[in-house]
Each structure stands twice: as structure tokens, then as C-alpha cells.
Scaffold this active site. Structure first.
Site, PDB file in Angstrom:
ATOM      1  N   GLU A  97      10.421   9.646  17.708  1.00  0.00           N
ATOM      2  CA  GLU A  97       9.779   8.773  16.718  1.00  0.00           C
ATOM      3  C   GLU A  97      10.276   7.343  16.919  1.00  0.00           C
ATOM      4  OE1 GLU A  97       7.490   7.966  15.000  1.00  0.00           O
ATOM      5  OE2 GLU A  97       7.670   8.465  12.872  1.00  0.00           O
ATOM      6  N   ASP A  98       9.424   6.375  16.571  1.00  0.00           N
ATOM      7  CA  ASP A  98       9.839   4.978  16.715  1.00  0.00           C
ATOM      8  C   ASP A  98      10.843   4.579  15.636  1.00  0.00           C
ATOM      9  OD1 ASP A  98       7.930   5.117  14.703  1.00  0.00           O
ATOM     10  OD2 ASP A  98       6.763   3.391  15.377  1.00  0.00           O
ATOM     11  N   ASP A 101      11.880   5.441   8.413  1.00  0.00           N
ATOM     12  CA  ASP A 101      11.915   4.493   7.300  1.00  0.00           C
ATOM     13  C   ASP A 101      12.169   5.301   6.028  1.00  0.00           C
ATOM     14  OD1 ASP A 101      11.656   2.004   6.060  1.00  0.00           O
ATOM     15  OD2 ASP A 101       9.494   2.177   5.835  1.00  0.00           O
ATOM     16  N   PHE A 150      11.065  -5.921   8.773  1.00  0.00           N
ATOM     17  CA  PHE A 150       9.918  -5.346   9.462  1.00  0.00           C
ATOM     18  C   PHE A 150       9.990  -5.706  10.939  1.00  0.00           C
ATOM     19  CE2 PHE A 150       5.596  -4.601  10.746  1.00  0.00           C
ATOM     20  CZ  PHE A 150       5.259  -3.462  10.035  1.00  0.00           C
ATOM     21  N   ARG A 163       2.449  -4.427  20.155  1.00  0.00           N
ATOM     22  CA  ARG A 163       2.999  -3.212  20.770  1.00  0.00           C
ATOM     23  C   ARG A 163       3.465  -3.465  22.204  1.00  0.00           C
ATOM     24  NH1 ARG A 163       1.902   1.279  17.452  1.00  0.00           N
ATOM     25  NH2 ARG A 163      -0.107   1.258  16.382  1.00  0.00           N
TER      26      ARG A 163
HETATM   27  P1  IMP Z   1       8.236   6.716   7.003  1.00  0.00           P
HETATM   28  O1  IMP Z   1       7.336   7.877   6.801  1.00  0.00           O
HETATM   29  O2  IMP Z   1       8.343   5.853   5.785  1.00  0.00           O
HETATM   30  O3  IMP Z   1       9.580   7.050   7.560  1.00  0.00           O
HETATM   31  O4  IMP Z   1       7.456   5.765   8.005  1.00  0.00           O
HETATM   32  C1  IMP Z   1       7.750   5.690   9.328  1.00  0.00           C
HETATM   33  C2  IMP Z   1       6.645   4.993  10.044  1.00  0.00           C
HETATM   34  O5  IMP Z   1       6.243   3.785   9.375  1.00  0.00           O
HETATM   35  C3  IMP Z   1       7.120   4.572  11.415  1.00  0.00           C
HETATM   36  O6  IMP Z   1       6.912   5.582  12.351  1.00  0.00           O
HETATM   37  C4  IMP Z   1       6.259   3.353  11.666  1.00  0.00           C
HETATM   38  O7  IMP Z   1       5.025   3.762  12.188  1.00  0.00           O
HETATM   39  C5  IMP Z   1       6.056   2.748  10.304  1.00  0.00           C
HETATM   40  N1  IMP Z   1       7.058   1.694  10.081  1.00  0.00           N
HETATM   41  C6  IMP Z   1       8.157   1.746   9.289  1.00  0.00           C
HETATM   42  N2  IMP Z   1       8.874   0.622   9.376  1.00  0.00           N
HETATM   43  C7  IMP Z   1       8.212  -0.170  10.247  1.00  0.00           C
HETATM   44  C8  IMP Z   1       8.480  -1.491  10.791  1.00  0.00           C
HETATM   45  O8  IMP Z   1       9.478  -2.159  10.497  1.00  0.00           O
HETATM   46  N3  IMP Z   1       7.568  -1.960  11.682  1.00  0.00           N
HETATM   47  C9  IMP Z   1       6.466  -1.257  12.063  1.00  0.00           C
HETATM   48  N4  IMP Z   1       6.193  -0.024  11.605  1.00  0.00           N
HETATM   49  C10 IMP Z   1       7.054   0.511  10.696  1.00  0.00           C
HETATM   50 MG    MG Z   2       5.061   5.848  13.618  1.00  0.00          MG
END
Ligand code: IMP
Ligand code: MG
Length: 174
Positions: A97-98, A101, A150, A163
Site C-alpha cells: 500500500e502507498d 492514513d 498531504f 503520480r
Molecule cells: P485510509 O483508508 O484512510 O488509510 O486511506 C488511505 C488511502 O488514502 C491511501 O492509500 C491514499 O490513496 C489516500 N491518501 C491518504 N493520505 C494521502 C496523502 O497524503 N496523499 C495522497 N493520498 C492519500
Molecule cells: Mg491508495
């Protein structure tokens, strides 16, 4: 809005982190086969660099997760709009995963994959925003930990932009 980008991690930082993660994975799995599951789209660049450093036999697959409902949705409200093509029962799986959050996306994907009874399931994340966690989930292999902000670049987008940047930037208003 005019976005200002401030470099947070450069190509060298990323290369180092990726090598370290691959080393940790090698230590845990040695010669065992691993199914790498990349969560689209944000992890595609990370996945491609990571795999080049992994010496174990690998299988590569992708999922795409979509969340519906409010931001405070439980992990039950995430579904796969693109599912695996690989049978994972009895196999070692690493989710790539990237960013972690809130953790909602990853927790949901983890639960969906766990239900298929893999032999093991680990999580490899490029960036962990620990302070923002809403559900209990930890990365087993984590590249960078940041407080907040962000970020974009190295596969990660803002409204599908940025990207292609080879480094990771924090977006600032200005
Ligand atoms: P979560 O479900 O809240 O953990 O969301 C995770 C996803 O939200 C990541 O895989 C990203 O696609 C997106 N995301 C969360 N933070 C960022 C950020 O700082 N930049 C870009 N995408 C983000
Ligand atoms: Mg993602």
C-alpha cells in the site's frame, strides 16, 4: 488553488527505504514464494521498485478498493472493484500500500483477504501516518513514518496529478 510542493523524500531516500524493506522481507521469507498484492493505484511505483529488490520467488497481483458512505465508515463499507486473479489460500501474501492514513482501506482489504485463508498475511506500506489512525492496524514493513500533511509523487496523487514525480513531496497552499 495554486499548490506548492516541498520535497520530503528524494530518490535516494526512497531507494534506501525500498532496499531496507526488501531486506526485511527476505529475512522473513527466505526462499519461500510470496504473493505481492498491490492496492491500486497509489502503490504501483513502489511495488515495481520493491519487487526489483526481492529475491524470493514472487507472484504479482493487484486489487482496487472503493469506499462508499461517509469518511467515518467502518471497514465493512469498502469493496474491491478489481479483485485478485490469484488463489491465495495457503500462500504467503504481502499487501503493498502507498499510505496508511485512517487505516480503513487497508483494514478492509486485509479482512477480505484473510477470509480466503492465506498461510500468512503481511502489510508493506511506503508511508505510515500513524497519528491519523482510526482503526487498529499496523504495517509489518514501513518505509517512512510521518505525522501529517498531504503528500504526492512516486505514484501518489492529488486528484490524479503528480503520480509521475520520482520523489515524494508535501503539498502546501501558497
Ligand atoms: P485510509 O483508508 O484512510 O488509510 O486511506 C488511505 C488511502 O488514502 C491511501 O492509500 C491514499 O490513496 C489516500 N491518501 C491518504 N493520505 C494521502 C496523502 O497524503 N496523499 C495522497 N493520498 C492519500
Ligand atoms: Mg491508495
Amino acid at each position: 488553488m495554486a499548490e506548492k510542493l516541498r520535497k520530503l523524500f528524494d530518490e535516494g531516500d526512497i531507494r534506501e527505504a525500498v532496499k531496507r524493506l526488501a531486506g526485511d522481507i527476505a529475512r522473513d521469507f527466505d526462499e519461500e514464494e510470496i504473493v505481492f498484492v498491490s492496492i491500486l493505484k497509489g502503490s504501483f511505483m513502489f511495488m515495481s521498485d520493491l519487487l526489483r529488490e526481492v529475491k524470493s520467488p514472487v507472484v504479482v497481483d493487484f486489487v482496487r478498493a472503493a469506499s462508499y458512505g461517509s469518511a467515518t465508515a467502518t471497514s465493512g463499507q469498502v469493496s474491491l472493484t478489481k479483485d485478485l486473479e490469484t488463489e491465495i489460500a495457503g500462500r504467503n501474501v504481502i499487501i503493498v500500500e502507498d499510505i496508511i492514513d485512517s487505516g480503513l482501506t487497508l483494514a478492509a482489504v486485509r479482512d477480505i483477504l484473510l477470509a480466503r485463508r492465506p498461510r500468512s498475511l503481511k502489510i508493506c506500506a511506503l508511508v505510515d501516518k500513524k497519528a491519523r489512525r482510526e482503526v487498529e492496524i499496523e504495517g509489518d514493513y514501513v518505509g517512512f513514518t510521518i505525522d501529517d500533511g498531504f503528500i504526492v509523487g512516486y505514484g501518489i496523487d492529488y486528484a490524479e496529478r503528480f503520480r509521475n514525480l520520482p520523489a515524494i513531496f508535501v503539498m502546501e497552499e501558497g
